[in-house]
Design a protein around this motif. Structure first.
Motif, PDB file in Angstrom:
ATOM      1  N   MET A  10      48.089  57.003  46.612  1.00 29.38           N
ATOM      2  CA  MET A  10      47.759  56.416  45.632  1.00 29.38           C
ATOM      3  C   MET A  10      47.178  54.681  46.160  1.00 29.38           C
ATOM      4  O   MET A  10      46.687  54.546  47.193  1.00 29.38           O
ATOM      5  N   ILE A  11      45.211  54.737  45.821  1.00 37.73           N
ATOM      6  CA  ILE A  11      44.457  54.188  46.383  1.00 37.73           C
ATOM      7  C   ILE A  11      44.490  52.543  46.189  1.00 37.73           C
ATOM      8  O   ILE A  11      44.945  52.778  44.622  1.00 37.73           O
ATOM      9  N   GLU A  12      44.782  52.210  46.492  1.00 36.76           N
ATOM     10  CA  GLU A  12      45.043  50.064  46.328  1.00 36.76           C
ATOM     11  C   GLU A  12      43.507  50.050  46.079  1.00 36.76           C
ATOM     12  O   GLU A  12      43.125  50.009  46.762  1.00 36.76           O
ATOM     13  N   PRO A  13      43.218  48.216  45.396  1.00 34.28           N
ATOM     14  CA  PRO A  13      42.530  47.907  45.104  1.00 34.28           C
ATOM     15  C   PRO A  13      42.205  46.930  45.865  1.00 34.28           C
ATOM     16  O   PRO A  13      42.609  46.673  46.510  1.00 34.28           O
ATOM     17  N   THR A  14      40.671  46.980  46.146  1.00 36.63           N
ATOM     18  CA  THR A  14      40.247  45.948  46.843  1.00 36.63           C
ATOM     19  C   THR A  14      39.940  43.956  45.993  1.00 36.63           C
ATOM     20  O   THR A  14      39.970  43.631  47.327  1.00 36.63           O
ATOM     21  N   GLU A  15      39.437  44.456  45.074  1.00 34.16           N
ATOM     22  CA  GLU A  15      39.520  43.263  44.581  1.00 34.16           C
ATOM     23  C   GLU A  15      40.792  43.073  43.415  1.00 34.16           C
ATOM     24  O   GLU A  15      40.885  44.240  42.493  1.00 34.16           O
ATOM     25  N   ILE A  16      41.798  41.683  43.567  1.00 25.35           N
ATOM     26  CA  ILE A  16      42.239  41.838  42.627  1.00 25.35           C
ATOM     27  C   ILE A  16      41.337  40.813  41.263  1.00 25.35           C
ATOM     28  O   ILE A  16      40.755  39.618  42.063  1.00 25.35           O
ATOM     29  N   PRO A  17      41.573  41.278  40.208  1.00 21.27           N
ATOM     30  CA  PRO A  17      41.283  40.072  39.387  1.00 21.27           C
ATOM     31  C   PRO A  17      41.021  39.306  38.810  1.00 21.27           C
ATOM     32  O   PRO A  17      42.648  38.669  39.370  1.00 21.27           O
ATOM     33  N   GLN A  18      40.651  37.675  38.619  1.00 26.21           N
ATOM     34  CA  GLN A  18      40.563  36.726  38.009  1.00 26.21           C
ATOM     35  C   GLN A  18      41.302  36.451  36.605  1.00 26.21           C
ATOM     36  O   GLN A  18      40.411  36.957  36.331  1.00 26.21           O
ATOM     37  N   ARG A  19      42.121  35.870  36.827  1.00 28.85           N
ATOM     38  CA  ARG A  19      42.006  35.115  35.238  1.00 28.85           C
ATOM     39  C   ARG A  19      40.984  34.244  34.842  1.00 28.85           C
ATOM     40  O   ARG A  19      40.972  33.284  35.769  1.00 28.85           O
ATOM     41  N   ARG A  20      40.249  34.336  34.154  1.00 21.29           N
ATOM     42  CA  ARG A  20      39.642  33.180  33.739  1.00 21.29           C
ATOM     43  C   ARG A  20      40.173  32.788  32.243  1.00 21.29           C
ATOM     44  O   ARG A  20      40.175  33.347  31.326  1.00 21.29           O
ATOM     45  N   LEU A  21      39.486  31.306  32.850  1.00 18.24           N
ATOM     46  CA  LEU A  21      40.137  30.632  30.925  1.00 18.24           C
ATOM     47  C   LEU A  21      38.613  30.456  30.117  1.00 18.24           C
ATOM     48  O   LEU A  21      38.303  30.640  30.616  1.00 18.24           O
ATOM     49  N   PRO A  22      39.184  30.698  29.145  1.00 19.72           N
ATOM     50  CA  PRO A  22      38.788  30.752  27.502  1.00 19.72           C
ATOM     51  C   PRO A  22      38.064  29.510  27.734  1.00 19.72           C
ATOM     52  O   PRO A  22      38.708  28.024  27.965  1.00 19.72           O
ATOM     53  N   ARG A  23      37.513  29.514  27.296  1.00 17.06           N
ATOM     54  CA  ARG A  23      36.183  28.921  26.856  1.00 17.06           C
ATOM     55  C   ARG A  23      36.456  27.711  25.450  1.00 17.06           C
ATOM     56  O   ARG A  23      35.914  26.435  25.488  1.00 17.06           O
ATOM     57  N   TYR A  24      36.842  27.822  24.684  1.00 20.24           N
ATOM     58  CA  TYR A  24      37.641  27.356  23.462  1.00 20.24           C
ATOM     59  C   TYR A  24      38.765  27.716  22.921  1.00 20.24           C
ATOM     60  O   TYR A  24      39.558  28.865  22.863  1.00 20.24           O
ATOM     61  N   GLY A  25      39.286  27.250  21.728  1.00 22.06           N
ATOM     62  CA  GLY A  25      40.340  27.485  20.982  1.00 22.06           C
ATOM     63  C   GLY A  25      41.827  27.187  21.794  1.00 22.06           C
ATOM     64  O   GLY A  25      41.941  25.853  22.007  1.00 22.06           O
ATOM     65  N   PHE A  26      42.684  27.462  20.725  1.00 26.60           N
ATOM     66  CA  PHE A  26      44.106  26.426  21.350  1.00 26.60           C
ATOM     67  C   PHE A  26      44.431  27.114  22.775  1.00 26.60           C
ATOM     68  O   PHE A  26      44.864  28.278  22.576  1.00 26.60           O
ATOM     69  N   HIS A  27      44.859  26.921  23.946  1.00 26.46           N
ATOM     70  CA  HIS A  27      45.258  26.280  24.800  1.00 26.46           C
ATOM     71  C   HIS A  27      46.135  25.700  24.989  1.00 26.46           C
ATOM     72  O   HIS A  27      45.979  24.567  25.212  1.00 26.46           O
ATOM     73  N   GLY A  28      47.052  25.717  26.441  1.00 26.66           N
ATOM     74  CA  GLY A  28      48.023  24.976  26.956  1.00 26.66           C
ATOM     75  C   GLY A  28      47.137  23.539  27.246  1.00 26.66           C
ATOM     76  O   GLY A  28      47.384  22.335  27.045  1.00 26.66           O
ATOM     77  N   HIS A  29      46.324  23.425  28.483  1.00 31.93           N
ATOM     78  CA  HIS A  29      45.546  22.709  29.100  1.00 31.93           C
ATOM     79  C   HIS A  29      44.287  22.226  28.345  1.00 31.93           C
ATOM     80  O   HIS A  29      44.249  20.268  28.508  1.00 31.93           O
TER      81      HIS A  29
END
Length: 50
Positions: free
Chosen positions: A1-20
């Motif tokens: 199995m081939i491992e991915p070379t890039e790890i996806p980064q989670r992007r924070l949403p720009r609006y809405g109800f979120h913890g921060h």
């Protein structure tokens, strides 16, 4: 199995109800409440009384 070379980064949403955003909103509300108490103490009466 081939491992991915890039790890996806989670992007924070720009609006809405979120913890921060909820923490920031709560902190601003606390600061406003304390400021209102200080003003009422300095004036000697309630600011919201008509």
């Amino acid at each position: 199995m081939i491992e991915p070379t890039e790890i996806p980064q989670r992007r924070l949403p720009r609006y809405g109800f979120h913890g921060h955003t909820e923490k920031l909103n709560g902190r601003m509300a606390m600061l406003g409440f304390i400021a209102l108490l200080i003003v009422e103490f300095k004036l000697g009466h309630g600011l919201l009384n008509w």
